[in-house]
Design a protein around this motif. Structure first.
Motif, short mmCIF file in Angstrom:
data_model
loop_
_atom_site.label_atom_id
_atom_site.label_comp_id
_atom_site.label_asym_id
_atom_site.label_seq_id
_atom_site.Cartn_x
_atom_site.Cartn_y
_atom_site.Cartn_z
N HIS A 407 61.77 42.64 34.61
CA HIS A 407 61.39 42.84 33.22
C HIS A 407 59.91 42.58 32.99
N TYR A 408 59.33 41.74 33.85
CA TYR A 408 57.93 41.38 33.67
C TYR A 408 57.00 42.46 34.24
N TRP A 409 57.30 42.92 35.45
CA TRP A 409 56.34 43.77 36.16
C TRP A 409 56.69 45.25 36.20
N LEU A 410 57.95 45.60 35.90
CA LEU A 410 58.26 47.04 35.95
C LEU A 410 57.37 47.85 35.01
N PRO A 411 57.11 47.38 33.77
CA PRO A 411 56.20 48.14 32.92
C PRO A 411 54.84 48.36 33.58
N LYS A 412 54.41 47.39 34.36
CA LYS A 412 53.13 47.54 35.08
C LYS A 412 53.19 48.71 36.05
N PHE A 413 54.32 48.80 36.78
CA PHE A 413 54.37 49.77 37.86
C PHE A 413 54.92 51.12 37.45
N THR A 414 55.63 51.16 36.32
CA THR A 414 56.08 52.47 35.85
C THR A 414 55.18 52.97 34.73
N GLY A 415 54.42 52.06 34.13
CA GLY A 415 53.58 52.46 33.01
C GLY A 415 54.36 52.64 31.72
N ARG A 416 55.64 52.24 31.72
CA ARG A 416 56.47 52.42 30.53
C ARG A 416 57.26 51.16 30.21
N MET A 417 57.49 50.95 28.92
CA MET A 417 58.21 49.75 28.49
C MET A 417 59.67 50.10 28.18
N THR A 504 46.36 37.25 35.15
CA THR A 504 46.14 37.49 36.57
C THR A 504 45.59 38.90 36.78
N LEU A 505 45.14 39.16 38.02
CA LEU A 505 44.36 40.37 38.30
C LEU A 505 45.11 41.68 38.07
N GLU A 506 46.43 41.67 38.31
CA GLU A 506 47.14 42.96 38.22
C GLU A 506 47.08 43.53 36.81
N TRP A 507 46.82 42.69 35.81
CA TRP A 507 46.81 43.17 34.43
C TRP A 507 45.45 43.72 34.02
N THR A 508 44.48 43.68 34.95
CA THR A 508 43.16 44.22 34.62
C THR A 508 43.00 45.66 35.07
N ILE A 509 44.02 46.18 35.77
CA ILE A 509 43.92 47.57 36.24
C ILE A 509 44.95 48.41 35.51
N PRO A 510 44.79 49.74 35.51
CA PRO A 510 45.68 50.58 34.71
C PRO A 510 47.14 50.44 35.13
N SER A 511 48.05 50.79 34.21
CA SER A 511 49.49 50.83 34.52
C SER A 511 49.91 52.29 34.53
N PRO A 512 50.54 52.76 35.57
CA PRO A 512 50.70 52.16 36.90
C PRO A 512 49.37 52.11 37.66
N PRO A 513 49.24 51.18 38.59
CA PRO A 513 47.98 51.02 39.29
C PRO A 513 47.65 52.26 40.12
N PRO A 514 46.37 52.59 40.24
CA PRO A 514 46.00 53.73 41.09
C PRO A 514 46.12 53.37 42.56
N ILE A 515 46.05 54.36 43.41
CA ILE A 515 46.07 54.12 44.84
C ILE A 515 44.83 53.28 45.18
N GLU A 516 44.96 52.35 46.10
CA GLU A 516 43.91 51.40 46.45
C GLU A 516 43.56 50.44 45.31
N ASN A 517 44.37 50.43 44.28
CA ASN A 517 44.35 49.42 43.22
C ASN A 517 43.08 49.36 42.38
N PHE A 518 41.95 49.07 43.01
CA PHE A 518 40.73 48.85 42.25
C PHE A 518 39.80 50.03 42.52
N GLY A 519 39.02 50.38 41.51
CA GLY A 519 38.14 51.54 41.64
C GLY A 519 37.14 51.39 42.76
N ALA A 520 35.96 51.88 42.55
CA ALA A 520 34.95 51.89 43.61
C ALA A 520 34.53 50.47 43.98
#
Lengths: 540, 94, 199
Positions: A407-417, A504-520
């Motif tokens: 319930h906590y992280w699925l919205p992060k990885f699916t981008g949907r609540m 924490t860091l995972e909440w600073t990147i888009p949902s769902p996270p892009p490949i390689e997580n962090f930009g350039a």
């Protein structure tokens, strides 16, 4: 984030198209999702078997299955739930999804090894299925494979032991990967004192996976060799010692309990500060108690063997050490509660599951003390009290932690609540159903009902009936929860970067996270994981 | 992340270690032919430990590695001692 | 993936962690050995006398030497002496084969005497001797399997070196295979006195 309606992050971006983009992917998020699918499937299979067991026990005598079927069912239920669900559940699925992101890395240290580990898991699971449905019949030894029965029964013990060996190998590879990743790939500024607690617990778990799992490997290999050659390694008449088997088995399998519960504790340590809007109370005590639990957990395996004929002196020592494990566990419970104190608590679904975890884990933990004390254990050994106890810790603890994580992280990885109302309803049903089922089981165990029997005396009927009814409530809760999460993932409302307002860091990147997580640019961390000042939750 | 490369170990060092290992092997065989009672096993284990430290620190470059590698080894040895020792708490007092 | 990531120290550390798991794997058998030895010291000495100490000693020397050659091979690649490195890898593989051939003769002799796990002859020799030989076969067998795997690994690495995939700039694979080979040696360092030299 208006563009997030079309943005799909790592779900879309892949060097290979279609299904191969998943099966050959070394991206930690894709592997995590693949693990998540597998363990959910296994959980559903295992839960159905568990419900069947409860149904058989609804009344004395044969109700829905024969004694042999019952033996096979509880064995398979145990093997699936332990080796294929609990051990890989949070470490392999959520660990893979989150560990690299939370330490600001682009992937784990050994991405290919990570994929191999998933394949080991799948091969192990498939072999186990063959063993269950193939000729010779499903194993009926219980998941513990105790000798001498396991070397004599005609069921498919060798194959299922080999399957468990493969699953263990998968677990070892994950452990090696995580220890190395935490040591080598933390981003700039992420000191040990700024690691999220989830990473700390995964790190402690990974050490247990590396140092304990090979022991079950060799034990299972010995079972196979014993069945093949009939050498008599554990046969007292031929110079062996059956109790040594139990030692070797529990040297792994007790620490394995901590593989199952420690990452769950990490999840709870993430969820509670977020929804109390307060830094975690006693950060270092929490971090070090994770390591302490992992270490102390390797000292206490003998408490499974009080009734085995082990020496009295050993019983004394193991009993004493067992009480010591209670200390770091209690530190954790007290610190969670202290974090809640005067917090600005928001009862969102992940928080509800986390609170349920604390409740269940406290009951399970205290029951553990009753079993850890040698005197009361002699009475309770091999009763359904033990079954109730470890379900309180494993399901009420590990399982509910997994639900909290979902319930906590699925919205992060699916981008949907998902929808919150059904989530709360499912939580209530699960919590109530769970406690009815296993509290009744514990009570009937204290009255003296032995475990692993398909039949029982008439005076145990009422409590068994209550327990079975509880299991139905539990089942309804599970169905609602999974359907709601599935619908949420498919067509829930899109969420932004940080729906919960976590730090924490995972909440600073888009949902769902892009490949390689962090930009350039690699992230740089300048504050602790639970400093909420300036962190704003996105509307969803 | 500092990338530290090892200086190549000269052949000479390795050959000396090898000679030491062979000498220790000769010692352990020789000692085993003398009756010392239960002490025999402990001598054998002692020599084996010495030999394995040579292999670990020189052949396996542990001497050149960072502290982390040694710490890991220490953890392993502690856990091993626990596994073996605690089993004996049972079997010795049964 | 898109960003080249390299961490040699991390790769070596991962290998060390894997070696720890191997140590624990063998330690299960050593626990069984230790407990049985403390229970049947006399029988274990009797069993040990029936093992061929000469073949055991030769195999010890073979393994120690192969450990030397693979260690030298790592130094050779670091100094960019590819030919020497290949020769040393080759010698290591040959020594691994010598070890296995030795083992084959040793086991055939023992099996022809009716000594193998589950045999009638072994059962008649008593519980302690029986336990000794069971453990001997399983431990040495598992070790032999590791010799086979390690030898093959070094063979593959040699081929990769010859093809220029492993260079003086990038040789972690060789280093890690060497580490695995040293572990095989380490296990034997304990196995040899415990099984062949018990008096």
């Amino acid at each position: 984030m208006s563009e997030s309606t079309t943005y799909t992050g790592f779900w879309q971006e892949s060097p290979r198209p279609g299904i191969l983009g998943w099966l050959l992917s070394t991206d930690h998020k894709r592997i995590g999702i693949m693990y998540l699918c597998c363990i959910t499937t296994m959980f559903i299979v295992g839960a159905c078997l568990g419900l069947a067991l409860r149904l058989e026990l609804i009344a004395p005598g044969v109700t829905v299955m024969t004694p042999q079927t019952y033996n096979a069912t509880f064995t398979v239920h145990g093997i699936i739930m332990i080796f294929m669900f609990l051990i890989p559940s949070i470490p392999a699925a959520f660990g893979n999804l989150l560990l690299p992101i939370q330490i600001g890395a682009r992937d784990v240290s050994f991405p290919k090894l990570n994929l191999i580990s998933w394949y080991c898991y799948v091969i192990g699971a498939i072999l186990a299925m063959f063993a269950i449905f193939g000729g010779g019949g499903a194993p009926d030894t219980g998941w513990t494979f105790y000798v001498p029965f396991s070397t004599q029964t005609s069921t498919n013990v060798s194959l299922v032991a080999f399957a468990a060996f493969m699953l263990g190998f998968s677990s070892i590879l994950t452990g090696i990967n995580f220890v190395t990743t935490v040591h080598r790939l933390r981003c700039k500024g992420l000191t040990w004192g700024r690691l999220p607690l989830f990473v700390w617990t995964l790190y402690a778990t990974a050490w247990v996976q590396v140092l304990a799992t090979p022991m079950i490997g060799i034990t299972l290999v010995l079972i196979i060799l014993e069945r093949t050659f009939g050498a008599g390694l554990f046969d007292a008449a031929r110079g062996g010692d059956p109790i040594l088997f139990q030692h070797l088995f529990w040297i792994y399998s007790h620490p394995a309990v901590y593989i199952m519960i420690l990452p769950g504790m990490g999840v709870i340590s993430e969820v509670i500060p977020t929804f109390a809007r307060k830094p975690l109370f006693g950060y270092w005590a929490m971090a070090l108690s994770s390591l302490a639990i992992a270490f102390a957990g390797s000292l206490v395996w003998g408490h499974h063997m009080y009734a085995s004929g082990m020496s009295d002196f050993a019983i004394l020592i193991f009993s004493f050490l067992t009480f010591i494990v209670a200390i770091p566990s209690a530190i954790k419970v007290f610190n969670w509660v202290s974090t809640l104190y005067k917090g600005s608590i928001e009862l969102a679904p992940p928080m509800l599951f986390a609170l349920a975890f604390i409740f269940n884990f406290a009951i399970g933990g205290l029951g553990g003390l009753a079993l850890g004390a040698a005197a009361s254990d002699i009475h309770l050994h091999d009763t359904t009290f033990v079954v109730g106890h470890f379900h309180y810790v494993m399901f009420g603890g590990g399982g509910f932690a997994l639900f909290a994580a979902l319930h906590y992280w699925l919205p992060k990885f699916t981008g949907r609540m998902y929808r919150h109302k059904p989530a709360v309803i499912s939580w209530a049903l699960l919590f109530v159903g769970f406690n009815i089922t296993y509290m009744a089981m514990q009570a009937v165990g204290i009255m003296g009902m032995p475990r692993r029997y398909y039949d029982y005396l008439p005076q145990f009927h009422t409590l068994n009936l209550i327990s079975t009814i509880g299991s139905w409530i539990l089942a309804v809760g599970l169905i609602i929860m999974f359907v709601n999460l599935w619908q949420g993932a498919r067509k829930g409302r899109p969420v932004g970067k940080n729906p919960w307002g976590a730090a924490t860091l995972e909440w600073t990147i888009p949902s769902p996270p892009p490949i390689e997580n962090f930009g350039a640019e690699d992230p740089v961390v300048t504050k602790g994981p639970y400093e909420f000042k300036g962190v704003v939750a996105d509307e969803y | 992340m500092s990338e530290h490369k090892h200086e190549p170990v000269p052949y000479r060092t390795f050959i000396l270690i090898w000679i030491a290992l062979l000498a220790l092997t000769a010692i352990t065989i020789a000692v085993s032919r003398v009756h010392l009672g239960p002490l025999n096993v402990w001598v054998a284990l002692g020599v084996a430990t010495l030999k394995s430290s040579l292999v670990l620190f020189f052949f396996m470059h542990l001497k050149q590695e960072t502290r982390l590698f040694r710490l890991g080894l220490l953890v392993l040895l502690v856990i091993l001692a626990i596994f073996i020792g605690m089993t004996f708490i049972d079997t010795l007092y049964r | 993936m898109s960003i080249e990531h390299r961490d040699d120290t991390g790769d070596r550390f991962g290998m060390w962690l894997f070696l720890y798991t191997e140590v624990i794997l063998f330690s299960g058998l050593f626990i069984l050995y230790a407990v049985s030895l403390s229970r049947f010291p006399g029988d274990f000495a009797q069993g040990s006398h029936q093992l061929n100490i000469y073949l055991g000693s030769i195999n010890t020397i073979v393994l120690l030497t192969s450990s030397l050659t693979i260690a030298l091979a790592v130094s050779a690649i670091q100094m960019n002496r590819i030919r020497q490195c290949l020769t040393l890898c080759g010698v290591t593989v040959v020594l691994a084969l010598v070890f296995l051939v030795n083992k084959y003769f040793e086991w055939s002799a023992e099996i022809s005497h009716g000594i193998y796990p589950g045999s009638q002859h072994l059962a008649e020799m008593g519980a302690g001797v029986s336990a000794f030989f069971n453990l001997y076969y399983f431990t040495a067998g598992l070790h032999g399997l590791h010799v086979l795997i390690g030898g093959s690994l070094i063979g593959v690495v040699a081929v990769l070196t010859a093809r220029g995939k492993i260079t003086s700039e990038r040789y972690t694979l060789l280093e890690n295979s060497a580490l695995f080979w040293h572990l095989v040696d380490l296990v034997w360092i304990f196995l040899f006195p415990l099984y062949y030299l018990i008096l």
